[in-house]
Design a protein around this motif. Structure first.
Motif, PDB file in Angstrom:
ATOM      1  N   ARG A  22     -19.925  24.450 -14.820  1.00  0.00           N
ATOM      2  CA  ARG A  22     -22.148  23.959 -14.545  1.00  0.00           C
ATOM      3  C   ARG A  22     -22.262  23.315 -13.286  1.00  0.00           C
ATOM      4  O   ARG A  22     -21.118  23.102 -12.428  1.00  0.00           O
ATOM      5  CB  ARG A  22     -21.660  22.975 -15.439  1.00  0.00           C
ATOM      6  N   TYR A  23     -23.118  24.235 -12.414  1.00  0.00           N
ATOM      7  CA  TYR A  23     -23.085  23.884 -11.077  1.00  0.00           C
ATOM      8  C   TYR A  23     -24.681  23.289 -11.040  1.00  0.00           C
ATOM      9  O   TYR A  23     -25.350  23.259 -11.759  1.00  0.00           O
ATOM     10  CB  TYR A  23     -23.776  25.389  -9.921  1.00  0.00           C
ATOM     11  N   THR A  24     -23.882  22.449 -10.240  1.00  0.00           N
ATOM     12  CA  THR A  24     -24.997  21.324  -9.941  1.00  0.00           C
ATOM     13  C   THR A  24     -25.399  21.019  -7.693  1.00  0.00           C
ATOM     14  O   THR A  24     -24.896  21.395  -7.348  1.00  0.00           O
ATOM     15  CB  THR A  24     -24.650  19.206 -10.222  1.00  0.00           C
ATOM     16  N   ARG A  25     -26.272  20.050  -7.626  1.00  0.00           N
ATOM     17  CA  ARG A  25     -26.939  20.558  -6.680  1.00  0.00           C
ATOM     18  C   ARG A  25     -25.742  20.280  -5.471  1.00  0.00           C
ATOM     19  O   ARG A  25     -25.919  20.041  -4.211  1.00  0.00           O
ATOM     20  CB  ARG A  25     -28.192  19.157  -6.284  1.00  0.00           C
ATOM     21  N   THR A  26     -24.677  19.219  -5.811  1.00  0.00           N
ATOM     22  CA  THR A  26     -23.551  18.634  -5.282  1.00  0.00           C
ATOM     23  C   THR A  26     -22.579  19.260  -5.221  1.00  0.00           C
ATOM     24  O   THR A  26     -21.715  19.838  -3.994  1.00  0.00           O
ATOM     25  CB  THR A  26     -23.583  16.876  -4.290  1.00  0.00           C
ATOM     26  N   ARG A  27     -22.015  19.442  -6.843  1.00  0.00           N
ATOM     27  CA  ARG A  27     -20.981  20.475  -6.221  1.00  0.00           C
ATOM     28  C   ARG A  27     -21.109  20.646  -8.165  1.00  0.00           C
ATOM     29  O   ARG A  27     -22.072  20.850  -9.016  1.00  0.00           O
ATOM     30  CB  ARG A  27     -19.517  19.251  -6.395  1.00  0.00           C
ATOM     31  N   PRO A  28     -19.633  21.760  -8.299  1.00  0.00           N
ATOM     32  CA  PRO A  28     -19.354  22.551  -9.226  1.00  0.00           C
ATOM     33  C   PRO A  28     -18.628  21.952 -10.512  1.00  0.00           C
ATOM     34  O   PRO A  28     -17.911  21.275  -9.851  1.00  0.00           O
ATOM     35  CB  PRO A  28     -19.129  23.974  -8.907  1.00  0.00           C
ATOM     36  N   PHE A  29     -18.355  21.628 -11.508  1.00  0.00           N
ATOM     37  CA  PHE A  29     -17.926  21.206 -12.522  1.00  0.00           C
ATOM     38  C   PHE A  29     -17.085  22.612 -13.448  1.00  0.00           C
ATOM     39  O   PHE A  29     -18.243  23.142 -13.938  1.00  0.00           O
ATOM     40  CB  PHE A  29     -18.345  20.671 -14.340  1.00  0.00           C
ATOM     41  N   LEU A  30     -15.638  22.800 -13.064  1.00  0.00           N
ATOM     42  CA  LEU A  30     -15.301  23.984 -14.069  1.00  0.00           C
ATOM     43  C   LEU A  30     -14.941  23.137 -15.956  1.00  0.00           C
ATOM     44  O   LEU A  30     -14.220  22.303 -16.124  1.00  0.00           O
ATOM     45  CB  LEU A  30     -13.874  23.411 -13.799  1.00  0.00           C
ATOM     46  N   LEU A  31     -15.762  23.363 -16.688  1.00  0.00           N
ATOM     47  CA  LEU A  31     -15.727  23.521 -17.885  1.00  0.00           C
ATOM     48  C   LEU A  31     -14.545  23.766 -18.934  1.00  0.00           C
ATOM     49  O   LEU A  31     -14.102  23.420 -19.882  1.00  0.00           O
ATOM     50  CB  LEU A  31     -16.792  23.175 -18.645  1.00  0.00           C
ATOM     51  N   ARG A  32     -14.915  25.040 -18.327  1.00  0.00           N
ATOM     52  CA  ARG A  32     -13.473  26.069 -19.545  1.00  0.00           C
ATOM     53  C   ARG A  32     -12.675  26.346 -18.619  1.00  0.00           C
ATOM     54  O   ARG A  32     -13.074  27.127 -18.153  1.00  0.00           O
ATOM     55  CB  ARG A  32     -14.574  27.086 -21.160  1.00  0.00           C
ATOM     56  N   LEU A  33     -11.420  26.986 -19.054  1.00  0.00           N
ATOM     57  CA  LEU A  33     -10.558  27.726 -17.315  1.00  0.00           C
ATOM     58  C   LEU A  33      -9.685  28.809 -18.871  1.00  0.00           C
ATOM     59  O   LEU A  33      -9.184  28.493 -19.637  1.00  0.00           O
ATOM     60  CB  LEU A  33     -10.021  26.475 -16.986  1.00  0.00           C
ATOM     61  N   GLY A  34     -10.150  30.331 -18.674  1.00  0.00           N
ATOM     62  CA  GLY A  34      -9.507  31.018 -19.508  1.00  0.00           C
ATOM     63  C   GLY A  34      -9.467  30.604 -20.846  1.00  0.00           C
ATOM     64  O   GLY A  34      -8.458  31.160 -21.043  1.00  0.00           O
ATOM     65  N   ASP A  35     -10.593  30.716 -21.813  1.00  0.00           N
ATOM     66  CA  ASP A  35     -10.056  30.189 -23.334  1.00  0.00           C
ATOM     67  C   ASP A  35     -10.311  32.190 -23.788  1.00  0.00           C
ATOM     68  O   ASP A  35     -12.057  32.060 -24.304  1.00  0.00           O
ATOM     69  CB  ASP A  35     -10.905  29.686 -23.316  1.00  0.00           C
ATOM     70  N   SER A  36      -9.008  31.913 -24.572  1.00  0.00           N
ATOM     71  CA  SER A  36      -9.516  32.735 -25.721  1.00  0.00           C
ATOM     72  C   SER A  36      -9.734  33.001 -26.432  1.00  0.00           C
ATOM     73  O   SER A  36      -9.437  34.315 -27.398  1.00  0.00           O
ATOM     74  CB  SER A  36      -8.208  33.581 -25.110  1.00  0.00           C
ATOM     75  N   GLY A  37      -8.601  31.977 -27.317  1.00  0.00           N
ATOM     76  CA  GLY A  37      -9.094  31.524 -28.579  1.00  0.00           C
ATOM     77  C   GLY A  37      -7.817  32.179 -29.114  1.00  0.00           C
ATOM     78  O   GLY A  37      -7.386  32.194 -30.286  1.00  0.00           O
ATOM     79  N   GLU A  38      -6.447  32.973 -28.251  1.00  0.00           N
ATOM     80  CA  GLU A  38      -5.439  33.415 -28.511  1.00  0.00           C
ATOM     81  C   GLU A  38      -4.642  32.978 -27.929  1.00  0.00           C
ATOM     82  O   GLU A  38      -4.174  32.827 -26.550  1.00  0.00           O
ATOM     83  CB  GLU A  38      -5.876  34.751 -28.011  1.00  0.00           C
ATOM     84  N   LEU A  39      -3.368  32.142 -28.878  1.00  0.00           N
ATOM     85  CA  LEU A  39      -2.370  31.531 -28.140  1.00  0.00           C
ATOM     86  C   LEU A  39      -1.259  32.489 -28.462  1.00  0.00           C
ATOM     87  O   LEU A  39       0.159  32.087 -27.200  1.00  0.00           O
ATOM     88  CB  LEU A  39      -1.756  30.670 -29.250  1.00  0.00           C
ATOM     89  N   GLY A  40      -1.268  33.302 -28.173  1.00  0.00           N
ATOM     90  CA  GLY A  40       0.142  34.849 -28.788  1.00  0.00           C
ATOM     91  C   GLY A  40       0.582  34.291 -27.330  1.00  0.00           C
ATOM     92  O   GLY A  40       2.077  34.740 -27.588  1.00  0.00           O
ATOM     93  N   SER A  41      -0.243  34.520 -26.609  1.00  0.00           N
ATOM     94  CA  SER A  41       0.669  34.944 -25.274  1.00  0.00           C
ATOM     95  C   SER A  41       1.068  33.787 -24.251  1.00  0.00           C
ATOM     96  O   SER A  41       2.246  33.205 -23.473  1.00  0.00           O
ATOM     97  CB  SER A  41      -0.029  35.399 -23.838  1.00  0.00           C
TER      98      SER A  41
END
Length: 250
Positions: free
Chosen positions: A188-207
């Protein structure tokens, strides 16, 4: 400002062959990658997407096609700036072979100094990708308002470099980020800085599960080019990241 949903393409024939595809033509989703793409509309069903942008490469367009079929009202555009890194002479080569190249250590530990022979630098790759995101943010904001959500389908190294920029992380550290095939990353980008809300969410835990040590284990690498001893497919050697991105769960 807008919320960006970054989708890495589904697992490709190059991923499973352990090949660094780059812009090599004819690389498409394998059966598992096609299934991942088919599941994408349900995974993103709750998001009022304003636009879908994609790398022009086949594996990315194939990944978003089920989403476009399910939601024909969506505007769709391709953007070369979020296309794969131009790996030059490395394109189409086995990752297991590239692991022995002297440049690989630079790619892993000092990415800002890495320039692929006959290709582009990793700094240039990040700059064009971040420029694309900033341009699309402004365009989406102007057309749909600051609460809009849009998606970009791209490639592992591209997404990792965008995440590094959002976190204020030097490019030399971006190999610490891992995004699996068809994973979703949200910023999520804002006027002053971005926020990382999710990273690499695949729904697969096998790896995340330990892997059987197979042929090639004596060199510390699994047969698919992944790390033979670790629990996640993160590299071509001990502690290395997979250039272009890993294969994800088997």
């Amino acid at each position: 400002m807008a919320t960006l949903i970054l989708v890495r393409h589904g697992r490709s024939t190059a991923n499973t062959a352990g090949i660094l595809a780059g812009w090599t033509p004819g690389v498409h989703l394998d059966d598992h990658g096609a299934a991942q793409a088919a599941a994408l509309p349900d995974r993103l069903a709750g998001l009022p997407l304003a636009t879908v942008v994609s790398s022009p490469l086949e594996r990315c367009v194939q990944t978003v096609q089920p989403l476009l079929d399910a939601r024909p009202e969506l505007r769709f555009e391709t953007d070369d700036r979020v296309g794969e890194c131009h790996y030059g002479d490395w394109s189409g080569r086995k990752l297991s072979e590239l692991a022995d190249e002297p440049l690989m250590q630079v790619v892993q530990q000092h990415a800002s100094a890495a320039v692929f022979p006959g290709g582009e630098s990793m700094r240039a790759m990040q700059a064009r990708a971040v420029d694309a995101v900033r341009d699309w943010n402004q365009r989406i904001d102007a057309e749909h308002g600051g609460d809009a959500v849009y998606a970009i389908c791209s490639h592992g190294d591209i997404i990792k470099s965008i995440v590094a920029d959002a976190l204020g992380m030097h490019l030399d550290l971006f190999q610490r980020v891992h995004v699996e095939p068809c994973s979703v990353t949200a910023i999520r980008y804002t006027r002053t800085r971005p926020f990382l809300l999710r990273l690499g969410d695949s729904g697969e835990l096998g790896s995340l599960a330990p892997r059987d040590r197979g042929e090639g284990a004596s060199s510390g690498r699994s047969a698919d080019g992944g790390d033979g001893e670790g629990t996640v497919d993160t590299g071509t050697g001990d502690g290395d990241a997979v250039v272009g991105g890993g294969t994800g769960a088997r």
